[in-house]
Design a protein around this motif. Structure first.
Motif, PDB file in Angstrom:
ATOM      1  N   ALA B  26       0.851  -1.191   0.000  1.00  0.00           N
ATOM      2  CA  ALA B  26       0.000   0.000   0.000  1.00  0.00           C
ATOM      3  C   ALA B  26       0.886   1.240   0.000  1.00  0.00           C
ATOM      4  CB  ALA B  26      -0.913  -0.012   1.223  1.00  0.00           C
ATOM      5  N   ASN B  63      -4.626  -8.467  -0.706  1.00  0.00           N
ATOM      6  CA  ASN B  63      -5.162  -8.135   0.623  1.00  0.00           C
ATOM      7  C   ASN B  63      -5.613  -9.390   1.377  1.00  0.00           C
ATOM      8  OD1 ASN B  63      -4.708  -5.367   0.594  1.00  0.00           O
ATOM      9  ND2 ASN B  63      -6.589  -4.986  -0.569  1.00  0.00           N
ATOM     10  N   GLY B  79     -11.551  -4.592  -4.907  1.00  0.00           N
ATOM     11  CA  GLY B  79     -10.770  -3.368  -5.001  1.00  0.00           C
ATOM     12  C   GLY B  79      -9.716  -3.343  -6.098  1.00  0.00           C
ATOM     13  N   ASP B 163     -13.085   3.924  -7.504  1.00  0.00           N
ATOM     14  CA  ASP B 163     -12.238   4.112  -6.321  1.00  0.00           C
ATOM     15  C   ASP B 163     -11.582   2.817  -5.818  1.00  0.00           C
ATOM     16  OD1 ASP B 163     -11.078   5.671  -4.360  1.00  0.00           O
ATOM     17  OD2 ASP B 163     -12.711   5.352  -2.934  1.00  0.00           O
ATOM     18  N   PRO B 164     -10.752   2.188  -6.675  1.00  0.00           N
ATOM     19  CA  PRO B 164     -10.166   0.895  -6.291  1.00  0.00           C
ATOM     20  C   PRO B 164      -9.029   1.050  -5.292  1.00  0.00           C
ATOM     21  CG  PRO B 164      -9.255   1.610  -8.370  1.00  0.00           C
ATOM     22  CD  PRO B 164     -10.285   2.648  -7.981  1.00  0.00           C
ATOM     23  N   LYS B 165      -8.591  -0.083  -4.735  1.00  0.00           N
ATOM     24  CA  LYS B 165      -7.419  -0.081  -3.859  1.00  0.00           C
ATOM     25  C   LYS B 165      -6.146  -0.241  -4.688  1.00  0.00           C
ATOM     26  CE  LYS B 165      -9.518  -1.923   0.360  1.00  0.00           C
ATOM     27  NZ  LYS B 165     -10.782  -2.572  -0.058  1.00  0.00           N
ATOM     28  N   LEU B 166      -6.262  -1.076  -5.724  1.00  0.00           N
ATOM     29  CA  LEU B 166      -5.104  -1.331  -6.589  1.00  0.00           C
ATOM     30  C   LEU B 166      -5.517  -1.131  -8.040  1.00  0.00           C
ATOM     31  CD1 LEU B 166      -2.211  -2.521  -7.167  1.00  0.00           C
ATOM     32  CD2 LEU B 166      -3.323  -4.756  -7.275  1.00  0.00           C
ATOM     33  N   MET B 192      -5.096   7.930  -7.104  1.00  0.00           N
ATOM     34  CA  MET B 192      -4.452   6.728  -6.571  1.00  0.00           C
ATOM     35  C   MET B 192      -3.255   6.963  -5.651  1.00  0.00           C
ATOM     36  SD  MET B 192      -6.390   4.309  -7.644  1.00  0.00           S
ATOM     37  CE  MET B 192      -5.437   2.913  -7.073  1.00  0.00           C
ATOM     38  N   LYS B 194      -2.223   7.578  -2.674  1.00  0.00           N
ATOM     39  CA  LYS B 194      -2.710   7.684  -1.307  1.00  0.00           C
ATOM     40  C   LYS B 194      -2.101   6.545  -0.497  1.00  0.00           C
ATOM     41  CE  LYS B 194      -6.927   9.982  -2.682  1.00  0.00           C
ATOM     42  NZ  LYS B 194      -8.334   9.888  -3.019  1.00  0.00           N
ATOM     43  N   ASP B 196      -3.265   4.307   1.328  1.00  0.00           N
ATOM     44  CA  ASP B 196      -3.950   3.010   1.356  1.00  0.00           C
ATOM     45  C   ASP B 196      -4.181   2.433  -0.039  1.00  0.00           C
ATOM     46  OD1 ASP B 196      -5.682   5.051   0.690  1.00  0.00           O
ATOM     47  OD2 ASP B 196      -7.430   4.075   1.586  1.00  0.00           O
ATOM     48  N   LYS B 197      -3.558   3.033  -1.063  1.00  0.00           N
ATOM     49  CA  LYS B 197      -3.763   2.556  -2.434  1.00  0.00           C
ATOM     50  C   LYS B 197      -2.432   2.227  -3.084  1.00  0.00           C
ATOM     51  CE  LYS B 197      -7.932   5.314  -3.258  1.00  0.00           C
ATOM     52  NZ  LYS B 197      -8.932   4.239  -3.322  1.00  0.00           N
ATOM     53  N   VAL B 199      -0.517   1.292  -7.204  1.00  0.00           N
ATOM     54  CA  VAL B 199      -0.652   1.291  -8.664  1.00  0.00           C
ATOM     55  C   VAL B 199       0.436   0.426  -9.279  1.00  0.00           C
ATOM     56  CG1 VAL B 199      -0.642   2.705 -10.764  1.00  0.00           C
ATOM     57  CG2 VAL B 199      -1.578   3.657  -8.646  1.00  0.00           C
TER      58      VAL B 199
END
Lengths: 245, 246
Positions: B26, B63, B79, B163-166, B192, B194, B196-197, B199
């Protein structure tokens, strides 16, 4: 209302080539529903037949400059047949948008005979079918341009989507032209849902059935473009699709 | 966030990925670079779950979940976002309708309340603005009649809304002119970058990396990572070529 021939058609009758004759026998003879538009008259009709076995036969005449917009949703019948005989006089305009949605062993048929009897008349036919299971969907559509009916503009766009390899689509657009100055176009295609498109939609979070429904809904909606009742028809088509997915 | 271990995959019986290992945490941005045919796009498709991309070995944890056991739509709800090199056209289906259904399908899968029409439009307008995309374009059918650059910007709008995590972005820079490249780069950063995200940028060229600064750069060749380093590796690759470096 007049009554058609009391004699049950046979397979040799081109218009009944793919018909479910035993189902037909149960409802035979079929009363012909007559619709006559006066000169310059403008009318719309939405036809959503109901019932397990439904056969509707319409004879429509359009006098000079008349305009008729017909939309049909033929869905969910064990046997559903809509037959149309349409005759256009000078400058008349006929629009048909039809969707057929069938699953299981359902048999759906749309048979049209459109006669351009006068000059400068226009006919537009858009037919979209979605077929799953062992269902059969048929479109037999003849456009006949009479001698002297110059300036005719006729178009048939026929597409079917097969959800299973066991489903069948019959499509036969046909032209018979006896005039010189005529514009007639027909397109016909049978296919399956685009796998790339399905994956694209699923990769964004849609469940497989949802992704299919969205693509098929858009496909069927092509039959209802420009209809005053398009919204209701689209909703009814989606309901029919839900039963299939 | 993402642990790829010894991943092997084939397409139409032909092995493409031959032991790919990679960990993305992350808050990190990774770039995968490599020559044509190295397996870059295959990596994206395998992670996205595209049919026809057969995993023959290895594991992927996302995750804490076994990513490879999930269907594509469940990967999205978990995500994951896959940006396509060639976004697909879907005639008749408007972006707005598609994205609202997709977002709400994801929200339901996560046990969240679906967004109302009004709430969704507000969100869509905000994200479209970020990519300088007209709302009228979002009312048009998905990618139909869009130029190459518009398709890529629309992908980034989708990413903003979902708004994905990855995000795994497969050659997002291809087909972009300089202005569109800058807009997409700024969009990726805004959405992206952030804590908690994360790429994963898949790209041929260094130019996107001028706008989206990677923390790590990997060279993919012959179906596995052959070299890893910091952002300076991308510059070295650009200067010397893949053959010299990897």
């Amino acid at each position: 209302m007049s009554t058609a021939s009391a004699l049950l058609p046979t397979r040799k009758d081109e218009d009944y080539r793919y018909a479910d004759l035993s189902a037909l026998e149960r409802v035979w003879p079929v009363a012909v529903e007559k619709i006559d538009l006066a000169a310059e008259e403008v009318r719309e009709l939405v036809l959503v037949p109901e019932g397990r076995q439904v056969v509707r036969q319409l004879a429509i005449t359009l006098a000079r400059g008349a305009r008729f917009d017909l939309r049909v949703l033929n869905a969910g019948h064990a046997y559903g047949r809509v037959g149309l005989d349409v005759r256009l006089e000078q400058g008349a305009s006929f629009t048909l948008g039809a969707a057929q949605v069938g699953g299981a062993a359902q048999m759906l048929e749309l048979v049209t005979n459109v006669v351009h009897a006068g000059r400068d008349a226009t006919s537009r036919q858009v037919v979209r079918s979605v077929l799953g299971g062992q269902a059969t969907g048929t479109y037999l559509g003849k456009v006949m341009v009479a001698r002297g009916a110059d300036g005719t503009d006729g178009a048939q766009s026929v597409r079917a989507m097969l959800l299973d390899r066991t489903a069948t689509a019959n499509a036969r657009p046909e032209l018979e032209i006896y005039a010189d100055d005529v514009k007639c176009a027909h397109g016909c295609a049978v296919g399956e849902l685009d796998a790339q498109g399905l994956f694209y939609l699923q990769s964004r979070g849609l469940r497989p059935a949802q992704a299919k429904r969205l693509m098929l809904q858009a496909f069927l909606a092509e039959a209802f473009v420009g209809a005053p009742a398009a919204e209701d028809l689209n909703a009814a088509a989606v309901a029919a699709l839900e039963a299939l997915l | 966030m993402l642990q790829i271990t010894d991943l092997q995959a084939e397409v139409a019986g032909k092995p493409i990925l031959k032991g790919l290992s990679l960990t993305v945490n992350a808050g990190e941005i990774h770039a995968i670079m490599g020559p044509n045919g190295a397996g870059k796009s295959t990596t994206g498709y395998v992670l996205g779950g595209r049919p026809g991309y057969e995993v023959t070995g290895g594991a992927v944890r996302f995750n804490g979940q076994d990513l490879l056991a999930l269907d594509p739509h469940d990967r999205a709800a978990a995500g994951l976002f896959l940006g396509f090199q060639y976004p697909v056209e879907i005639p008749g289906v408007s972006n707005v309708q598609f994205l609202r259904e997709a977002l709400n399908a994801q929200r339901r899968a996560r046990g969240e309340e679906p967004l109302s029409g009004g709430e969704f439009l507000k969100l869509a307008r905000e994200k479209a603005g970020l990519l300088r995309m007209d709302m009228d374009m979002l009312k048009r059918p998905v990618n139909v009649g869009f130029s190459g650059g518009e398709k890529k910007r629309a992908e980034m709008v989708q990413m903003g809304i979902l708004d994905p995590k990855l995000a795994i972005l497969d050659e997002t820079d291809s087909g972009l002119d300089i202005d569109a490249l800058r807009i997409c780069g700024a969009g990726i950063n805004a959405i992206m970058r952030k804590p908690d995200k994360a790429v994963l940028l898949i790209t041929h060229y260094q130019r996107l990396l001028d706008y989206v600064k990677p923390d790590y750069v990997h060279v993919l060749a012959g179906g596995r990572i052959v070299k890893s380093g910091g952002p300076e590796l991308a510059i070295e690759l650009e200067r010397e070529g893949y053959e010299a470096v990897a």
